[in-house]
Design an enzyme around this catalytic site. Structure first.
Site, short mmCIF file in Angstrom:
data_model
loop_
_atom_site.label_atom_id
_atom_site.label_comp_id
_atom_site.label_asym_id
_atom_site.label_seq_id
_atom_site.Cartn_x
_atom_site.Cartn_y
_atom_site.Cartn_z
CG ASP A 73 84.89 20.15 2.16
OD1 ASP A 73 85.87 19.38 2.12
OD2 ASP A 73 84.06 20.27 1.24
CB SER A 74 90.41 22.17 5.01
OG SER A 74 90.83 21.04 5.77
CD GLN A 112 94.13 24.96 -3.72
OE1 GLN A 112 94.46 24.23 -2.80
NE2 GLN A 112 92.95 25.56 -3.75
CG ASP A 164 83.75 19.92 -3.70
OD1 ASP A 164 82.63 19.86 -3.15
OD2 ASP A 164 84.78 19.47 -3.17
CG ASP A 188 92.20 33.55 4.95
OD1 ASP A 188 91.78 32.53 5.54
OD2 ASP A 188 93.35 33.98 5.11
N GLY A 189 89.00 31.67 4.76
CA GLY A 189 88.13 31.12 5.79
C GLY A 189 88.63 31.41 7.18
N PRO A 232 97.44 26.04 1.47
CG PRO A 232 95.71 26.16 -0.09
CD PRO A 232 97.09 25.63 0.10
CG ASP A 247 87.30 27.20 -1.60
OD1 ASP A 247 88.46 27.61 -1.84
OD2 ASP A 247 87.01 26.00 -1.59
CG HIS A 274 80.48 16.09 -0.65
ND1 HIS A 274 80.69 15.75 -1.97
CD2 HIS A 274 81.53 16.89 -0.31
CE1 HIS A 274 81.79 16.35 -2.41
NE2 HIS A 274 82.31 17.03 -1.42
#
EC number: 2.5.1.16
Lengths: 276, 276
Positions: free
Chosen positions: A156-157, A32, A87, A138-139, A163, A107, A63
């Site tokens: 948390d996408s 990305q 993050d 890859d989650g 992706p 992530d 969060h």
């Protein structure tokens, strides 16, 4: 409007605009477009594919609400998975729960982790905590390969483009169910009810077919489209609306409270209608 | 970003931007700059002094939450006053309560009323209802001259700049108390907690010195700064948190529900702190 301004068109016809003091980093990663900028109003800000992911000033809302609602619903969360969330903000909140022995973060984009550590230290500062296991992977695949392993899973996408597109499918929710222990809980961010009503309805329908307890809750995130954000929670056994008072313990928060834990599920009528 | 876009700088460094299909009317009235535009995303929209007042798409949130919270808190509201609110949205909601015999609207700017009737008919459509008394006058003066007259007073003002500056003073709240009957209730819009925390704190402090019951509640208005809007409620006798279930009756709404009536008072921690 002198100077440099960033505008995110949150729909074709409406958006948010912010004054930028300076650009800190821009990079086309494997997955990305990543941009890290210093804004005049919101502190440092991470953008992915041109969309606001998090800002230093309002990040606490998202969060805290991702992490504490499922963690206080579960009676004793020990092993927790975050899919996405590079993050580190959700991880920071998870670690406020002493019951959690291991928090795994998966992530797909290591660059998000790398530049969050560099430019968002107040958010990413706990990623190197010894209770945290950071995996660049890859989650979707991680979930597919896990079984009866986690007490709580948090998705948390980014939005369901690029992706993250696999992370909004019924197959993914079925995988999450398999990856959870018998009394496990998951939560996923599911965008806003003003412009993504269809998405929320579809996710609600899919999750209901897999989890006996399916709920929707909301929070105010000013830098996200419409300012109202939704979270879909699926649970095998524990109901977030029936947490006993003595389950809560004091943690330092700026948004979440034990009273808000329940009030966040009381939806405006047009949002409630999306859950039927 | 081709075409015509309107941007409201909600702070010096951040704002909202919307695609405009066409301008319907612009006028410098005696009191303020009035602009009526057709947006691509939010329907027709009224701007005063460059600030979004209301849009056809999201107006229901603000208007329902101003009207129904105090009207269901009061056991039998018969005479109601709206200060400002020339677009008629609050009046439309008030009329859903059969107990209300007379709703008086006092807006200082007759042009707001005139052009709302013309370009926002779904909002202003009840201004000519026989239960409504529309007066083009100074709300501050109207309040000063009223005594023991109203069951509920709603302050639907612009921001505390320009013609509305008097409507955020302690003297005004004292006048409201005098204008209310002995068990009267008032509510005022009090901006957002992200950028106007000082204002909210000041109003809370002032109202607490006059009204034994002072409360703050919130709603999500996407076209207002931060998307989170606050309302300050002052009451002489009836507590909005102690409305009995049988007080509620069915009305058609898109945002308000009897459950949300109470949940709207459960504040995020940083907002709750402003009420202390």
């Amino acid at each position: 409007m002198a100077g440099l301004w960033f505008t995110e068109k949150q729909t074709d016809n409406y958006g948010i605009t912010m004054k930028i003091n300076k650009t800190l980093h821009t990079e086309k990663t494997e997955f990305q477009d990543l941009e890290m900028v210093e804004t005049a109003e919101w502190g440092n800000m991470l953008l992915l594919d041109g969309m606001v992911m998090t800002t230093e000033k309002d990040e606490f809302v998202y969060h805290e609400m991702v992490a504490h609602v499922p963690l206080f619903t579960h009676p004793n969360p020990e092993k927790v998975l975050v899919v996405g969330g590079g993050d580190g903000g959700v991880i920071r909140e998870i670690l406020k729960h002493p019951s959690v022995k291991k928090a795994v973060l998966v992530d797909i984009d290591g660059k998000v982790i790398e530049y969050s550590k560099k430019f968002l230290p107040s958010i990413a500062g706990e990623l190197e905590n010894e209770r945290v296991d950071v995996q660049v992977d890859d989650g979707f695949m991680h979930i597919a390969q896990s079984e009866n392993e986690y007490d709580v899973i948090m998705v948390d996408s980014t939005e369901p483009v690029g992706p993250a597109v696999n992370l909004f499918t019924k197959g993914f929710y079925a995988g999450i169910s398999k990856a959870l222990k018998e009394d496990g809980i998951f939560v996923a961010q599911t965008d806003n009810p003003w412009f993504k009503a269809d998405l929320i309805q579809t996710v609600q329908k899919d999750v209901k077919e897999i989890f006996p307890i399916t709920r929707l809750y909301i929070a105010n995130v000013p830098t996200y489209p419409s300012g109202m954000w939704t979270f879909t929670l699926g649970s095998k056994k524990h109901d977030p609306l029936e947490v006993s008072e003595d389950r809560f313990h004091d943690i330092e928060t700026k948004y979440y409270t034990k009273e808000l834990h329940k009030a966040a599920f009381v939806l405006p009528k047009f949002v409630q209608d999306l859950t039927k």
